[in-house]
Design a protein around this motif. Structure first.
Motif, PDB file in Angstrom:
ATOM      1  N   GLY A 235      -7.385   8.956   5.874  1.00 12.53           N
ATOM      2  CA  GLY A 235      -8.096   8.209   6.919  1.00 12.53           C
ATOM      3  C   GLY A 235      -7.317   7.047   7.511  1.00 12.53           C
ATOM      4  N   SER A 236      -6.026   6.910   7.181  1.00  9.67           N
ATOM      5  CA  SER A 236      -5.220   5.824   7.768  1.00  9.67           C
ATOM      6  C   SER A 236      -5.001   6.088   9.252  1.00  9.67           C
ATOM      7  CB  SER A 236      -3.838   5.756   7.105  1.00  9.67           C
ATOM      8  OG  SER A 236      -3.964   5.698   5.722  1.00  9.67           O
ATOM      9  N   ARG A 237      -4.854   5.013  10.024  1.00  5.70           N
ATOM     10  CA  ARG A 237      -4.585   5.139  11.455  1.00  5.70           C
ATOM     11  C   ARG A 237      -3.576   4.070  11.861  1.00  5.70           C
ATOM     12  NH1 ARG A 237      -9.857   4.643  14.807  1.00  5.70           N
ATOM     13  NH2 ARG A 237      -9.769   2.587  13.829  1.00  5.70           N
ATOM     14  N   LEU A 238      -2.937   4.310  13.006  1.00  4.92           N
ATOM     15  CA  LEU A 238      -2.001   3.301  13.519  1.00  4.92           C
ATOM     16  C   LEU A 238      -2.743   1.987  13.797  1.00  4.92           C
ATOM     17  CD1 LEU A 238       1.059   3.130  14.277  1.00  4.92           C
ATOM     18  CD2 LEU A 238       0.377   3.461  16.650  1.00  4.92           C
ATOM     19  N   ASP A 239      -4.037   2.108  14.109  1.00  5.97           N
ATOM     20  CA  ASP A 239      -4.858   0.914  14.356  1.00  5.97           C
ATOM     21  C   ASP A 239      -4.800  -0.053  13.169  1.00  5.97           C
ATOM     22  OD1 ASP A 239      -7.008   2.185  16.699  1.00  5.97           O
ATOM     23  OD2 ASP A 239      -5.885   3.526  15.398  1.00  5.97           O
ATOM     24  N   ASP A 240      -4.652   0.495  11.946  1.00  7.73           N
ATOM     25  CA  ASP A 240      -4.601  -0.375  10.767  1.00  7.73           C
ATOM     26  C   ASP A 240      -3.392  -1.316  10.848  1.00  7.73           C
ATOM     27  OD1 ASP A 240      -6.873   0.842   9.575  1.00  7.73           O
ATOM     28  OD2 ASP A 240      -5.602   2.519   8.954  1.00  7.73           O
TER      29      ASP A 240
ATOM     30  N   THR B 238      -3.580   4.492   1.620  1.00  7.56           N
ATOM     31  CA  THR B 238      -4.931   4.302   2.153  1.00  7.56           C
ATOM     32  C   THR B 238      -4.861   3.317   3.330  1.00  7.56           C
ATOM     33  OG1 THR B 238      -5.348   2.372   0.759  1.00  7.56           O
ATOM     34  CG2 THR B 238      -5.895   4.545  -0.178  1.00  7.56           C
ATOM     35  N   PRO B 239      -5.938   3.250   4.138  1.00  9.09           N
ATOM     36  CA  PRO B 239      -5.942   2.283   5.244  1.00  9.09           C
ATOM     37  C   PRO B 239      -5.679   0.847   4.764  1.00  9.09           C
ATOM     38  CG  PRO B 239      -7.741   3.829   5.521  1.00  9.09           C
ATOM     39  CD  PRO B 239      -7.124   4.124   4.178  1.00  9.09           C
ATOM     40  N   GLU B 240      -6.264   0.472   3.636  1.00 10.08           N
ATOM     41  CA  GLU B 240      -6.024  -0.893   3.146  1.00 10.08           C
ATOM     42  C   GLU B 240      -4.549  -1.096   2.793  1.00 10.08           C
ATOM     43  OE1 GLU B 240      -7.563  -2.181  -0.649  1.00 10.08           O
ATOM     44  OE2 GLU B 240      -7.261  -4.296  -0.123  1.00 10.08           O
ATOM     45  N   MET B 241      -3.946  -0.064   2.219  1.00 12.02           N
ATOM     46  CA  MET B 241      -2.515  -0.177   1.880  1.00 12.02           C
ATOM     47  C   MET B 241      -1.674  -0.366   3.139  1.00 12.02           C
ATOM     48  SD  MET B 241      -2.085   2.674  -1.111  1.00 12.02           S
ATOM     49  CE  MET B 241      -2.906   2.500  -2.705  1.00 12.02           C
ATOM     50  N   ILE B 242      -2.021   0.343   4.203  1.00  8.63           N
ATOM     51  CA  ILE B 242      -1.271   0.182   5.461  1.00  8.63           C
ATOM     52  C   ILE B 242      -1.424  -1.263   5.960  1.00  8.63           C
ATOM     53  CG2 ILE B 242      -1.063   0.921   7.887  1.00  8.63           C
ATOM     54  CD1 ILE B 242      -0.351   3.232   6.101  1.00  8.63           C
ATOM     55  N   ARG B 243      -2.665  -1.760   5.950  1.00  8.55           N
ATOM     56  CA  ARG B 243      -2.910  -3.115   6.467  1.00  8.55           C
ATOM     57  C   ARG B 243      -2.165  -4.176   5.660  1.00  8.55           C
ATOM     58  NH1 ARG B 243      -8.079  -1.599   6.974  1.00  8.55           N
ATOM     59  NH2 ARG B 243      -8.720  -2.683   5.083  1.00  8.55           N
ATOM     60  N   VAL B 244      -2.323  -4.108   4.353  1.00 10.30           N
ATOM     61  CA  VAL B 244      -1.744  -5.148   3.500  1.00 10.30           C
ATOM     62  C   VAL B 244      -0.212  -5.072   3.493  1.00 10.30           C
ATOM     63  CG1 VAL B 244      -1.605  -5.983   1.109  1.00 10.30           C
ATOM     64  CG2 VAL B 244      -3.826  -5.367   2.098  1.00 10.30           C
ATOM     65  N   SER B 245       0.328  -3.852   3.475  1.00 11.93           N
ATOM     66  CA  SER B 245       1.795  -3.730   3.461  1.00 11.93           C
ATOM     67  C   SER B 245       2.384  -4.153   4.802  1.00 11.93           C
ATOM     68  CB  SER B 245       2.228  -2.310   3.103  1.00 11.93           C
ATOM     69  OG  SER B 245       1.715  -1.373   4.030  1.00 11.93           O
ATOM     70  N   THR B 246       1.667  -3.889   5.897  1.00 10.43           N
ATOM     71  CA  THR B 246       2.165  -4.304   7.211  1.00 10.43           C
ATOM     72  C   THR B 246       2.182  -5.830   7.308  1.00 10.43           C
ATOM     73  OG1 THR B 246       1.315  -2.279   8.214  1.00 10.43           O
ATOM     74  CG2 THR B 246       1.821  -4.083   9.708  1.00 10.43           C
TER      75      THR B 246
ATOM     76  N   TYR C  91       4.926   0.304   5.671  1.00 10.25           N
ATOM     77  CA  TYR C  91       4.160   0.755   4.495  1.00 10.25           C
ATOM     78  C   TYR C  91       5.079   0.895   3.280  1.00 10.25           C
ATOM     79  CZ  TYR C  91       6.166   5.371   5.172  1.00 10.25           C
ATOM     80  OH  TYR C  91       7.049   6.406   5.282  1.00 10.25           O
ATOM     81  N   GLN C  92       6.372   1.096   3.524  1.00  8.65           N
ATOM     82  CA  GLN C  92       7.300   1.314   2.411  1.00  8.65           C
ATOM     83  C   GLN C  92       7.508   0.061   1.566  1.00  8.65           C
ATOM     84  OE1 GLN C  92      10.935   3.057   3.855  1.00  8.65           O
ATOM     85  NE2 GLN C  92       9.900   4.887   4.650  1.00  8.65           N
TER      86      GLN C  92
ATOM     87  N   ARG D  50      -2.554  -9.097  -3.672  1.00  5.69           N
ATOM     88  CA  ARG D  50      -3.189  -7.817  -3.329  1.00  5.69           C
ATOM     89  C   ARG D  50      -2.131  -6.724  -3.146  1.00  5.69           C
ATOM     90  NH1 ARG D  50      -6.756  -4.732  -4.826  1.00  5.69           N
ATOM     91  NH2 ARG D  50      -7.592  -3.289  -3.284  1.00  5.69           N
ATOM     92  N   HIS D  51      -1.026  -7.105  -2.512  1.00  5.19           N
ATOM     93  CA  HIS D  51       0.067  -6.157  -2.283  1.00  5.19           C
ATOM     94  C   HIS D  51       0.636  -5.655  -3.618  1.00  5.19           C
ATOM     95  CE1 HIS D  51       4.134  -4.854  -0.875  1.00  5.19           C
ATOM     96  NE2 HIS D  51       3.472  -4.523   0.205  1.00  5.19           N
ATOM     97  N   ARG D  52       0.768  -6.566  -4.562  1.00  4.29           N
ATOM     98  CA  ARG D  52       1.265  -6.198  -5.899  1.00  4.29           C
ATOM     99  C   ARG D  52       0.341  -5.170  -6.553  1.00  4.29           C
ATOM    100  NH1 ARG D  52       2.898 -11.388  -6.681  1.00  4.29           N
ATOM    101  NH2 ARG D  52       0.888 -12.005  -7.538  1.00  4.29           N
ATOM    102  N   ASP D  53      -0.979  -5.431  -6.478  1.00  2.48           N
ATOM    103  CA  ASP D  53      -1.958  -4.515  -7.081  1.00  2.48           C
ATOM    104  C   ASP D  53      -1.888  -3.138  -6.428  1.00  2.48           C
ATOM    105  OD1 ASP D  53      -2.810  -6.508  -8.701  1.00  2.48           O
ATOM    106  OD2 ASP D  53      -4.647  -6.972  -7.570  1.00  2.48           O
ATOM    107  N   LEU D  54      -1.829  -3.127  -5.095  1.00  2.00           N
ATOM    108  CA  LEU D  54      -1.834  -1.845  -4.375  1.00  2.00           C
ATOM    109  C   LEU D  54      -0.552  -1.055  -4.674  1.00  2.00           C
ATOM    110  CD1 LEU D  54      -3.305  -2.994  -0.941  1.00  2.00           C
ATOM    111  CD2 LEU D  54      -4.469  -1.617  -2.677  1.00  2.00           C
TER     112      LEU D  54
END
Ligand code: ZN
Length: 475
Positions: free
Chosen positions: A150-155, A117-125, A87-88, A456-460
């Motif tokens: 609401g983030s989860r490891l599942d993301d 956010t969950p989307e940030m976790i997904r996109v950054s991963t 996420y970093q 998308r990553h840039r925007d987030l």
């Protein structure tokens, strides 16, 4: 209903004519004009191209096998990354955290991370995995230890599935907030019951202990300064009951050691032992300041270390005594660490930095190029508790990468292309095969559009940083 899948043979892929095939097998063979046969998720045969068995030549002739010609390339086992916080990658080069040491750096960044956010976790991963894969990594762990909004490891697990990367997802946690004497702000910590309940849920839902597994769960309270003794102990009990590994940060710098002595009256290694956090199923990130007794303990118990040289330099933590550790029998792998303390996550680059940093500390013979590659492959596999990755041999997982040695970065290094991988400027892969599936071909992802992901990553990243700078504006 389609019933053909049961009888369809596993895809057969044959890598051949590699200038050098680095096997990392028991004899550490480097095979000139090498070939590897992959059948489904595993390696079926390894040797010289001229020695390919007739059965595979027939398959090629009859169009039942795919040939991948690797003239001009070094082919080697996929690299293994044992420590990261993906996420970093949204918070690289944050001005307020560029020049601080560990605790000050964390204090600045926690404020941003509370807005993930969950989307940030997904996109950054996905973005972090794309970067790793291009740099030769095929297996990675990720240590995610805050779950805001609401983030989860599942993301992050779903992101790994989309990328096709072999993944050890470490369920991190923080339970001691500032009001209780810990370092993180109260809003990013969880209760210990919730952490343990979610850990069990994740093991039930996702953990796959089988050979060639693409996904394992790891229990990973963040660090001694952000969770209680109880959570460390209970996590170790749960991990052993369920057969999953344990991971945390340990002895990262002098302040970290001072905190341990002051709060617990023990060195970090003594604290780890006291909590049951030693053994072949445990690995600790950093261990820059692991003392002599700690190194002996880790060697005796097979406790692993994720060495993160770039991060250790970035935060001026020091030089981990990797040579001493390895001579004592400590399993050592490499980690790029989170993208906020090593703003470039290049696995081959990390191997290079490991070699260079050991030489700064301990002289020019402290680490060879081949030893750096061994730590980045076999070492990482051992640290993650796997005997099915890290080398190219029959029965191992089909995780293979190739580097083209014909570019300007390697010009003039043809005397020893294997050492050149580490001595020269780190290259990107031209081929990455993970579990027998080609993920990168000719330097391009086969099933991923990189540009929209990065946009998308840039925007987030922008949204996250601006929100933290102007906390009173509505999100
Ligand atoms: Zn870390």
């Amino acid at each position: 209903m389609n019933t053909s899948t049961a009888t369809t043979p596993s895809p057969l892929r044959i890598v051949r004519h590699a200038d050098v095939l680095v096997t990392m097998d028991a004899a550490r063979r480097e095979i000139r004009d090498g070939a590897v046969v992959m059948q489904g998720p595993a390696i079926a045969w390894v040797g010289e191209t001229a020695q390919l068995p007739a059965v595979y030549l027939d398959a090629l002739r009859e169009g039942r096998a795919e040939a991948i010609d690797m003239h001009g390339h070094v082919v080697m086992p996929g690299l293994v990354n044992t420590h990261h916080h993906m996420y970093q990658s949204l918070t690289r080069a944050v001005p307020e955290a560029q020049d601080a040491e560990l605790f000050g750096w964390l204090t600045n960044l926690y404020l941003l991370w509370a807005r993930l956010t969950p989307e940030m976790i997904r996109v950054s991963t996905q973005t972090a995995m794309a970067e790793l894969m291009l740099s030769g990594c095929t297996t990675t762990s990720d240590h995610l230890y805050l779950f805001p909004n609401g983030s989860r490891l599942d993301d992050s697990i779903e992101a790994a599935d989309a990328m096709g990367m072999r993944f050890h997802a470490a369920r991190g946690s923080m339970s001691v907030g500032r009001s209780a004497g810990g370092l993180p702000p109260d809003e990013v910590v969880e209760t210990e019951e919730a952490i343990l309940r979610d850990s069990e849920r994740l093991i039930d839902r996702w953990h796959d202990a089988s050979r060639h597994s693409m996904r394992r769960i790891v229990l990973a309270p963040c660090s001694p300064f952000s969770v209680s003794r109880d959570l460390m102990r209970l996590s170790a009990e749960l991990a052993r009951e369920r057969g999953v590994s344990l991971h945390t940060h340990l002895a990262e710098n002098d302040n970290d050691v001072a905190y341990s002595r002051e709060k617990f009256g023990m060195t970090p290694a003594e604290y780890a032992e006291d909590l049951g956090w030693v053994g072949r199923d445990v690995w600790h990130a950093h261990c820059v300041k692991l003392d002599e007794a700690g190194i002996a303990l880790f060697g005796r118990t097979g406790t692993g270390v994720a060495h993160c040289p770039c991060s250790n330099m970035r935060l001026a933590s020091g030089i981990a005594p990797i040579g001493t550790m390895r001579r004592a029998g400590v399993p050592v792998g490499l980690g790029v660490d989170g993208s906020a303390s090593n703003d470039g996550a290049h696995m081959l680059g990390e191997a290079r930095q490991a070699m260079l940093l050991q030489r700064v500390g301990y002289g020019p013979a402290a680490m060879t190029a081949r030893e750096a590659l061994e730590i980045a492959t076999l070492g990482g596999a051992q640290v993650l508790g796997r005997d099915d990755i890290g080398s190219i041999a029959p029965g191992m997982s089909a995780d293979i990468v190739a580097f083209d040695m014909r570019g300007v970065a390697h010009a003039g290094a043809g005397h020893d292309p294997v050492a050149a991988l580490v001595f020269c400027t780190p290259a990107s892969v031209s081929l990455s095969v993970i579990g027998g599936t080609v993920r990168i071909r000719n330097g391009e992802f086969t099933g991923l559009e990189l540009s929209p992901l990065l946009a998308r990553h840039r925007d987030l990243a922008h949204t996250l940083y601006e929100a933290a700078r102007h906390p009173h504006t509505a999100a």
